[in-house]
Design a protein around this motif. Sequence first.
Motif, short mmCIF file in Angstrom:
data_model
loop_
_atom_site.label_atom_id
_atom_site.label_comp_id
_atom_site.label_asym_id
_atom_site.label_seq_id
_atom_site.Cartn_x
_atom_site.Cartn_y
_atom_site.Cartn_z
N GLU A 78 0.84 -1.19 0.00
CA GLU A 78 0.00 0.00 0.00
C GLU A 78 0.88 1.24 0.00
O GLU A 78 1.92 1.30 0.67
CB GLU A 78 -0.92 0.01 1.22
CG GLU A 78 -1.92 -1.15 1.25
CD GLU A 78 -2.94 -1.08 0.13
OE1 GLU A 78 -3.15 0.03 -0.41
OE2 GLU A 78 -3.53 -2.11 -0.20
N ASP B 136 -15.89 4.48 3.84
CA ASP B 136 -14.70 4.05 4.58
C ASP B 136 -15.05 3.93 6.05
O ASP B 136 -15.81 4.75 6.60
CB ASP B 136 -13.57 5.06 4.40
CG ASP B 136 -13.11 5.17 2.96
OD1 ASP B 136 -13.46 4.29 2.16
OD2 ASP B 136 -12.41 6.15 2.63
N VAL C 65 -13.76 2.63 10.26
CA VAL C 65 -12.79 2.22 11.27
C VAL C 65 -13.52 1.30 12.23
O VAL C 65 -14.55 1.67 12.79
CB VAL C 65 -12.20 3.42 12.02
CG1 VAL C 65 -11.24 2.95 13.10
CG2 VAL C 65 -11.49 4.37 11.05
N ASN D 123 -5.39 -6.41 12.16
CA ASN D 123 -5.09 -4.99 12.35
C ASN D 123 -4.47 -4.41 11.08
O ASN D 123 -3.71 -5.07 10.38
CB ASN D 123 -4.11 -4.80 13.52
CG ASN D 123 -4.83 -4.80 14.86
OD1 ASN D 123 -5.99 -4.42 14.95
ND2 ASN D 123 -4.15 -5.23 15.90
N GLY D 124 -4.81 -3.15 10.80
CA GLY D 124 -4.24 -2.46 9.66
C GLY D 124 -5.31 -1.85 8.77
O GLY D 124 -6.51 -1.91 9.07
N LYS D 125 -4.84 -1.22 7.69
CA LYS D 125 -5.74 -0.59 6.72
C LYS D 125 -5.90 -1.51 5.52
O LYS D 125 -4.92 -1.93 4.91
CB LYS D 125 -5.17 0.76 6.28
CG LYS D 125 -6.11 1.58 5.41
CD LYS D 125 -5.50 2.95 5.13
CE LYS D 125 -6.47 3.81 4.31
NZ LYS D 125 -5.89 5.16 4.04
N HIS D 126 -7.14 -1.84 5.19
CA HIS D 126 -7.43 -2.81 4.13
C HIS D 126 -8.22 -2.13 3.02
O HIS D 126 -9.17 -1.38 3.29
CB HIS D 126 -8.22 -3.99 4.68
CG HIS D 126 -7.54 -4.68 5.84
ND1 HIS D 126 -6.67 -5.73 5.66
CD2 HIS D 126 -7.60 -4.44 7.18
CE1 HIS D 126 -6.23 -6.13 6.85
NE2 HIS D 126 -6.77 -5.36 7.78
N ARG D 127 -7.84 -2.42 1.79
CA ARG D 127 -8.48 -1.83 0.61
C ARG D 127 -9.34 -2.87 -0.09
O ARG D 127 -8.88 -3.98 -0.36
CB ARG D 127 -7.41 -1.31 -0.35
CG ARG D 127 -7.90 -0.64 -1.62
CD ARG D 127 -6.68 -0.22 -2.45
NE ARG D 127 -7.04 0.61 -3.58
CZ ARG D 127 -7.38 0.15 -4.77
NH1 ARG D 127 -7.42 -1.15 -4.98
NH2 ARG D 127 -7.68 0.99 -5.75
N PHE E 265 -12.10 1.68 2.07
CA PHE E 265 -11.00 1.31 2.96
C PHE E 265 -11.57 0.98 4.34
O PHE E 265 -12.37 1.74 4.89
CB PHE E 265 -9.99 2.46 3.08
CG PHE E 265 -9.18 2.68 1.84
CD1 PHE E 265 -7.98 2.02 1.65
CD2 PHE E 265 -9.63 3.54 0.85
CE1 PHE E 265 -7.23 2.23 0.50
CE2 PHE E 265 -8.90 3.75 -0.31
CZ PHE E 265 -7.70 3.09 -0.47
N THR F 122 -10.30 0.22 8.15
CA THR F 122 -9.18 0.28 9.07
C THR F 122 -9.54 -0.47 10.34
O THR F 122 -10.56 -0.16 10.98
CB THR F 122 -8.82 1.74 9.42
OG1 THR F 122 -8.49 2.43 8.21
CG2 THR F 122 -7.62 1.79 10.36
N GLN G 47 -8.41 -1.53 14.11
CA GLN G 47 -7.46 -1.10 15.15
C GLN G 47 -7.98 -1.50 16.53
O GLN G 47 -9.09 -1.95 16.68
CB GLN G 47 -7.25 0.42 15.08
CG GLN G 47 -8.52 1.23 15.26
CD GLN G 47 -8.29 2.71 15.02
OE1 GLN G 47 -7.38 3.12 14.29
NE2 GLN G 47 -9.10 3.55 15.64
#
Length: 575
Positions: free
Chosen positions: A27, A497, A499, A549-553, A571, A573, A575
């Motif tokens: 990414e 998007d 979280v 965990n993390g940012k996924h597209r 996206f 995210t 966390q």
Amino acid sequence: MDSVKNGHLQASLSHVPFVITPSAAVEVESRVISMAISQNGEHLAISHWDGNLQICDGDGRQVNLCPIEGRAGVVVATPSGGFIVGAIEGNLHAVDTRGNIAWEYEVGGGVEDLQASAGGIVCLDGAGKVHMLDSNGRAKNTIEANSAQSLVYDRRGNTLAVISSDGSVRTYSPSGDMILERQPRNDKGERITAACFDSTGHLVIARETLGLAAQGEDEVEVEWWTPLGELVDIQGLDTRCTALTSYSSGVLAGTFAGEVYLLDRAQERVDVWKSEYAINSLTHFGVDVLVASWFHLYRITFATENRTEEPTWQVEHPGIVDFVSLDKAQEVLCIGGEDRNDYTGEEPVLILDPHSEPKWLDAEGDDPWVQDLPVDETASPVGELDISDDYSELLTAEEQAQLAAGHGARLPSQDGVGDSAGGGGSGGTGEEVDLPIAVSVLGEGVADELLSALNTELEDDESASVDEVTSHEDLMAGLVEEVGGHRISPVANSGDDRVVATGEDGTAVVRLDGGDSYDPNERIQRWLWKDGRGKVIGEVAKIRVRLSNGKHRFELSVLDDDGVWTTDTTFITVQ
């Protein structure tokens, strides 16, 4: 949520069934402007539009994110295992695989182009000078080249070609002595569209005449020049040459019309392959060639008994393929690019094993070669529809009355995966639901206004007889037919998007919902969900995935029955 139209995906999915899967996706935070993989294949360097240089290992894990003074631009791999980076508004830098700067060389006006080989390093600066350096950054020679626009270095570092914007070409020895000076052959202007050195050291140039070609000349030609500066051959092409690369028996040429040819100095031209779109680049890969065209990279086998009409494999990238990089042993392949759309997120860099076994891509059903993301045992599995068949709560009181009375158009429910949402969709298997045809296509208010205006016009026309007055049902059926006759693209909607928080096991189960996607003509035929590596993970409107965990597209594409795709990105995210 980001959207982009792409009406070209269907042909590639249906025409090229064999694919290979990326081993990792990197990414990026801003647009990729250059990239290179180290010669041993263990590290990848990516220059970002924001000026940073991103260093990753061979598995795509970030090692360092280095700010480069003057903004990182062109990056190339060196034989020593590191990288050379030219700053757009600064100097030349040598960077090791940990992101540390080993040395810096001052240039004027930033670095426009950069090449490295066993013979050393050459760079073109913004002031029109070509700098020739050794591998430690020590200057060997400087060449004045005011109109230069690009450089071509032979693989042994014996000859440098400087391409100028006026169509002239000059070659130089390692000591800086000029060998060849090629002037434009057309006084009305021409340009050099591609150039390379072949395996014997001949310089091959593709030129395009900007005005009328002289008598006996083609508008597009490929020239062959000996290492001593003698023109030995000219071959005409039908369309502009966009790419040239050396091959064992000549050169491979790609054109704007999508053709790939094998050319040699004996005036032989072999048809290698034809793409539907312009050729972006060609990369020599063993006895095969890697062809970048539109959003895809294709491996073409043509020089052995295994030659086929279709590519050996293909890879689809989320963006137009601008960058293709191989390590020296050709064991690791990296692909980068962007989709040319300001409304979408940044497209990742894909890392692949080009020798991996191609798998069959089943365009009609679930993709058998994709590893499903792990999902919660209690949640809906990937590919399971999670929508209600009861439409009654969505209808007004008047519509419910019509439903009970058995009037209106009959629309199939969404039980059939990939079925149309309107009458005439293929393969509908669910129960039918009655809805007024005017409301289902035009909306209740619009339909009433149209009917009122038409009735008023008919009442004012004294010559109109009862037989000439169109019935409500016939009128609305005609309106629906007229609306349905226009090609209007569907609209993909992958959701906002988000979280989300992890559970006790450090993961989160997330529902990806494309249910708000729509087509004005109610003719969506397929849904296609892909993860950040371009893997297909579902072919229905709504799926569930388990994420760490993390940012996924994630990318959702929808297809209507005109064969038009649109794509939307979201996206998630964790966390």
